[in-house]
Design a protein around this motif. Sequence first.
Motif, PDB file in Angstrom:
ATOM      1  N   HIS A 132       0.902  -1.149   0.069  1.00 14.43           N
ATOM      2  CA  HIS A 132      -0.025   0.039   0.064  1.00 14.43           C
ATOM      3  C   HIS A 132       0.876   1.315   0.037  1.00 14.43           C
ATOM      4  O   HIS A 132       0.672   2.127  -0.818  1.00 14.43           O
ATOM      5  CB  HIS A 132      -1.041   0.026   1.149  1.00 14.43           C
ATOM      6  CG  HIS A 132      -2.260  -0.957   0.925  1.00 14.43           C
ATOM      7  ND1 HIS A 132      -3.232  -0.789  -0.260  1.00 14.43           N
ATOM      8  CD2 HIS A 132      -2.637  -1.883   1.489  1.00 14.43           C
ATOM      9  CE1 HIS A 132      -4.067  -1.623  -0.095  1.00 14.43           C
ATOM     10  NE2 HIS A 132      -3.808  -2.315   1.092  1.00 14.43           N
ATOM     11  N   GLU A 133       1.845   1.186   1.045  1.00 10.51           N
ATOM     12  CA  GLU A 133       2.656   2.287   0.904  1.00 10.51           C
ATOM     13  C   GLU A 133       3.409   2.589  -0.317  1.00 10.51           C
ATOM     14  O   GLU A 133       3.557   3.678  -0.722  1.00 10.51           O
ATOM     15  CB  GLU A 133       3.797   2.369   1.968  1.00 10.51           C
ATOM     16  CG  GLU A 133       3.266   2.416   3.592  1.00 10.51           C
ATOM     17  CD  GLU A 133       2.719   0.902   4.053  1.00 10.51           C
ATOM     18  OE1 GLU A 133       3.496   0.411   4.644  1.00 10.51           O
ATOM     19  OE2 GLU A 133       1.621   0.477   3.575  1.00 10.51           O
ATOM     20  N   VAL A 134       3.954   1.476  -0.997  1.00  8.82           N
ATOM     21  CA  VAL A 134       4.759   1.527  -2.212  1.00  8.82           C
ATOM     22  C   VAL A 134       3.998   2.071  -3.305  1.00  8.82           C
ATOM     23  O   VAL A 134       4.247   3.077  -3.898  1.00  8.82           O
ATOM     24  CB  VAL A 134       5.259   0.198  -2.597  1.00  8.82           C
ATOM     25  CG1 VAL A 134       5.960   0.145  -4.066  1.00  8.82           C
ATOM     26  CG2 VAL A 134       6.252  -0.381  -1.656  1.00  8.82           C
ATOM     27  N   VAL A 135       2.711   1.836  -3.447  1.00 12.39           N
ATOM     28  CA  VAL A 135       1.829   2.051  -4.209  1.00 12.39           C
ATOM     29  C   VAL A 135       1.419   3.583  -4.097  1.00 12.39           C
ATOM     30  O   VAL A 135       1.546   4.649  -5.007  1.00 12.39           O
ATOM     31  CB  VAL A 135       0.446   1.519  -4.402  1.00 12.39           C
ATOM     32  CG1 VAL A 135      -0.447   2.003  -5.179  1.00 12.39           C
ATOM     33  CG2 VAL A 135       0.682   0.156  -4.998  1.00 12.39           C
ATOM     34  N   GLU A 144       2.250   9.278  -5.461  1.00  7.04           N
ATOM     35  CA  GLU A 144       2.613  10.679  -5.067  1.00  7.04           C
ATOM     36  C   GLU A 144       3.770  11.052  -5.946  1.00  7.04           C
ATOM     37  O   GLU A 144       3.516  12.274  -6.706  1.00  7.04           O
ATOM     38  CB  GLU A 144       2.984  10.539  -3.634  1.00  7.04           C
ATOM     39  CG  GLU A 144       2.983  11.757  -2.832  1.00  7.04           C
ATOM     40  CD  GLU A 144       1.371  12.343  -3.102  1.00  7.04           C
ATOM     41  OE1 GLU A 144       1.091  13.297  -3.403  1.00  7.04           O
ATOM     42  OE2 GLU A 144       0.326  11.634  -2.644  1.00  7.04           O
ATOM     43  N   THR A 145       4.787  10.393  -6.240  1.00  9.00           N
ATOM     44  CA  THR A 145       5.919  10.832  -6.819  1.00  9.00           C
ATOM     45  C   THR A 145       5.578  11.140  -8.044  1.00  9.00           C
ATOM     46  O   THR A 145       6.133  12.187  -8.863  1.00  9.00           O
ATOM     47  CB  THR A 145       7.006   9.749  -6.768  1.00  9.00           C
ATOM     48  OG1 THR A 145       7.163   8.950  -5.700  1.00  9.00           O
ATOM     49  CG2 THR A 145       8.307  10.109  -7.340  1.00  9.00           C
ATOM     50  N   LEU A 146       4.910  10.420  -8.984  1.00 11.63           N
ATOM     51  CA  LEU A 146       4.731  10.666 -10.384  1.00 11.63           C
ATOM     52  C   LEU A 146       3.437  11.665 -10.739  1.00 11.63           C
ATOM     53  O   LEU A 146       2.960  11.841 -11.843  1.00 11.63           O
ATOM     54  CB  LEU A 146       4.373   9.390 -11.033  1.00 11.63           C
ATOM     55  CG  LEU A 146       5.458   8.287 -11.208  1.00 11.63           C
ATOM     56  CD1 LEU A 146       5.443   7.112 -11.126  1.00 11.63           C
ATOM     57  CD2 LEU A 146       6.212   8.908 -12.507  1.00 11.63           C
ATOM     58  N   SER A 168      -4.131  12.103  -7.764  1.00 12.56           N
ATOM     59  CA  SER A 168      -5.336  12.546  -8.162  1.00 12.56           C
ATOM     60  C   SER A 168      -6.219  11.766  -8.954  1.00 12.56           C
ATOM     61  O   SER A 168      -7.502  11.694  -9.121  1.00 12.56           O
ATOM     62  CB  SER A 168      -5.393  13.868  -8.602  1.00 12.56           C
ATOM     63  OG  SER A 168      -4.703  13.967  -9.642  1.00 12.56           O
ATOM     64  N   ARG A 169      -5.369  10.794  -9.923  1.00 12.77           N
ATOM     65  CA  ARG A 169      -6.307  10.133 -10.824  1.00 12.77           C
ATOM     66  C   ARG A 169      -6.275   8.705 -10.775  1.00 12.77           C
ATOM     67  O   ARG A 169      -6.518   7.812 -11.334  1.00 12.77           O
ATOM     68  CB  ARG A 169      -5.622  10.213 -12.171  1.00 12.77           C
ATOM     69  CG  ARG A 169      -5.620  11.674 -13.000  1.00 12.77           C
ATOM     70  CD  ARG A 169      -4.914  11.646 -13.885  1.00 12.77           C
ATOM     71  NE  ARG A 169      -5.123  13.134 -14.501  1.00 12.77           N
ATOM     72  CZ  ARG A 169      -5.704  13.210 -15.748  1.00 12.77           C
ATOM     73  NH1 ARG A 169      -6.156  12.032 -16.368  1.00 12.77           N
ATOM     74  NH2 ARG A 169      -5.672  14.282 -16.396  1.00 12.77           N
ATOM     75  N   ALA A 170      -5.834   8.084  -9.286  1.00 14.66           N
ATOM     76  CA  ALA A 170      -5.647   6.900  -8.722  1.00 14.66           C
ATOM     77  C   ALA A 170      -6.918   6.079  -9.349  1.00 14.66           C
ATOM     78  O   ALA A 170      -6.712   4.780  -9.665  1.00 14.66           O
ATOM     79  CB  ALA A 170      -5.541   6.744  -7.577  1.00 14.66           C
ATOM     80  N   LYS A 171      -8.347   6.553  -9.352  1.00 11.51           N
ATOM     81  CA  LYS A 171      -9.160   5.561  -9.557  1.00 11.51           C
ATOM     82  C   LYS A 171      -9.767   5.711 -11.019  1.00 11.51           C
ATOM     83  O   LYS A 171     -10.687   4.774 -11.313  1.00 11.51           O
ATOM     84  CB  LYS A 171     -10.555   6.280  -8.922  1.00 11.51           C
ATOM     85  CG  LYS A 171     -10.387   5.925  -7.282  1.00 11.51           C
ATOM     86  CD  LYS A 171     -11.713   5.643  -6.667  1.00 11.51           C
ATOM     87  CE  LYS A 171     -11.577   5.272  -5.378  1.00 11.51           C
ATOM     88  NZ  LYS A 171     -11.771   6.506  -4.183  1.00 11.51           N
TER      89      LYS A 171
END
Lengths: 375, 355
Positions: free
Chosen positions: B159-162, B167-169, B173-176
């Motif tokens: 979860h943290e990795v994802v 975040e980094t990229l 805001s478009r995760a879904k």
Amino acid sequence: MNWLRRILAILTKEFIQMRRDRLTFGMMIVVPVVQLALFGFAINSDPRHLPTLLYLEDNSAIVRSLTAGLQNSTYFDITGQVSTAEAATRALQSGDAAFVVTVPAGFTRAMLRGDRPQLLIEADASDPSAASNAVAMLDQIATSALKQDLKGEWAGLAQGPPPVDIVVHRMYNPEGISQYNIVPGLLGVILTMTMIMITSIAMTRETERGNMENLLAMPARPWEVMAGKITPYVGVGLIQTGIVLLAAYYIFHVPFVGSPWIMALGVGLFIIANLAVGFTFSTIARSQMQAMQMTFFFFLPSILLSGFMFPFRGMPGWAQDIGQIFPLTHFLRVVRGVMLKGADFHALWPNIWPMLVFIVAAMTVAMLRYRSTLD
Amino acid sequence: MISPYTAPLAGRGVGGLSGITPNIAPPHLKGFTMSEPELAPELAPELAPELAIDVRGLTKSFGKLKVVDNVDIAMPRGQVWGFLGPNGSGKTTTIRMLCGLLRPDAGEGTCLGYDILKQSRQIKNNVGYMTQKFSYWEDLSIRENLEFVANLYGLKNRHEVVDQALETLGLASRAKQLAGTLSGGWKQRLALAACTLHSPKMLMLDEPTAGVDPQARRDFWDQIHRLSSQGLTVLVSTHYMDEAERCDQIVYIAYGKLMAQGRVEDIITQSGLYTFIAEGTGVRDLMERLRGEAGADHVAYFGNALHVSGSDLAGLRDLVARHAVAGITWRQERPNLEDVFIHLMGQSKDNSVRT
Ligand SMILES: Nc1ncnc2c1ncn2[C@@H]1O[C@H](COP(=O)(O)OP(=O)(O)OP(=O)(O)O)[C@@H](O)[C@H]1O
Ligand SMILES: [Mg+2]
């Protein structure tokens, strides 16, 4: 446990994709319902008003009572008389008549003497299910029809065995299928169709969309991909089974006399066998279209040679040999055995191990064919 | 074919890279706070070989067509290498062989120290491969795609990795959003995020910036250099000359054959090519006349100027003298990378005809 995690990863992805592809998901639920409605209702397994010809060499009041009894049973529609045996055969061959009832000369006198003369019924059994119920009713029809006539000095004939010996010749096809054949058989057909098609397409879709290159670039072993891809569809197959069995029981009143556990075993093996076939196809097909074609290539002989469409024992030896290969053949016997005959595991083992062999063979081919490279 | 991309090249000038020596970071990295590549932890292990890619005689045919022909690549760790060549020259095929997706017909070697023929699982575990065609699942959302990758690599704290990757990229805001509904540039970002998720030691990026706008392209390269400064080795195929110049070294193949390998500067020098540039009114009319004349191997018009290149200096001088018309000024310049590549392409065609 890394392998388990990878399988779960693929499985989860598969579930999400399944959920998102509403049309396919809907089809998986709707297909059993529609097929049940079509086959279950449209194909009447208890047909009545079958055209019947009389070939009368004796025409007495008692014979007239008998023919009236046939007519009144609603199974037989007396459509006319023939005067020669050839005409009777022609009518059966052309399909104009489903039955020819022959009353031999001296029938009445012989009956009244208590000699139990033969009443010959020739049935067109080329569609065996069409004739079977009517034939099963014959003894009862004859006994009740003659009851009014056998009074007074002949009352004794009404007791004991029926006063006539009804001989049925099933023409063209000696084996009649059980009346509960269609719905349990349909379970096998639906599972074959959807399981093979869905798996083979789910895999070739990845190839077609270019996802395969990505999947292959990640560290998943072939069997992990297969397990992850197949498992969600086992669930789909079980749902379909549930739908069909509930409908069979509550709508079509098919009895279920055997063990649910043996049924579950049979269904489970059959689903896995079909998924393995689908996966194998997907390792061969280059496009979804090809996967569809291969599905039908497997599906048609399955339903034709398994005993679903035609009685298994009615087929020539070589066709029976081919039929033995298909899991559907064995599955049909298991389902009939469990649902209708209450057969136990021991009795069904001869049909269970061939499915196991089939699974092992199909999965081996799939693993050998699975390309872990793009070559 | 590559001419639209020469404007930035002309603006930057080839000389911008001339000062590089192999172990010093390229100038465009100077703005970042970074350790020198050889000090990065991933490079430290004594067992780690010096070369990230070390292959010899790599060959692959499809049917009768030899698509990759006897290619040797020796690529040190921690560098960014550009992989160039015309369409159909075998770049994608080579990359696929390097990361175990295609079985070479001949050749041997290692990738990150693992045998490319026998240890493709280890290679896959340590390499992030970004395919030329977007190959993530279009009916999964961005987050679902990333989670799938995280699960498949068996990452802990996925979860943290994802979340971190999103975040980094700048994808949070478009995760879904479903991956299939993303625009080209965003798809590329997702692909890069996904193929770096498992912290690979090496990246193989196949035309990662095709169809991406200039700003996004710059961001993309910033990403790549940031990753490289963390010790990652990167092999990136591209058709853009400005991108080629952002690489420590380039490999150029044409029609399956390795034509040149080395620093941009060296490749230009070794090409033995001379370029004269004509400027002034009416140079475009000159172009047709110069084509096919002795001495002029290649004539191309870009940046309001005519580039006339050839390997015969004397012949070129004659030609310039013959066309010294009023209103047109001639000067000799160092050939740029594109001149050299077009030259190499011509050469390779000759080769393939001869063999
Ligand atoms: N699976 C395949 N079967 C047959 N031919 C193939 C296959 N894959 C690639 N080729 C051929 O191999 C050659 C090299 O293709 P490749 O994709 O490696 O080129 P590329 O350098 O990546 O080109 P581009 O810049 O257009 O991406 C082409 O001629 C292509 O048609
Ligand atoms: Mg390519």
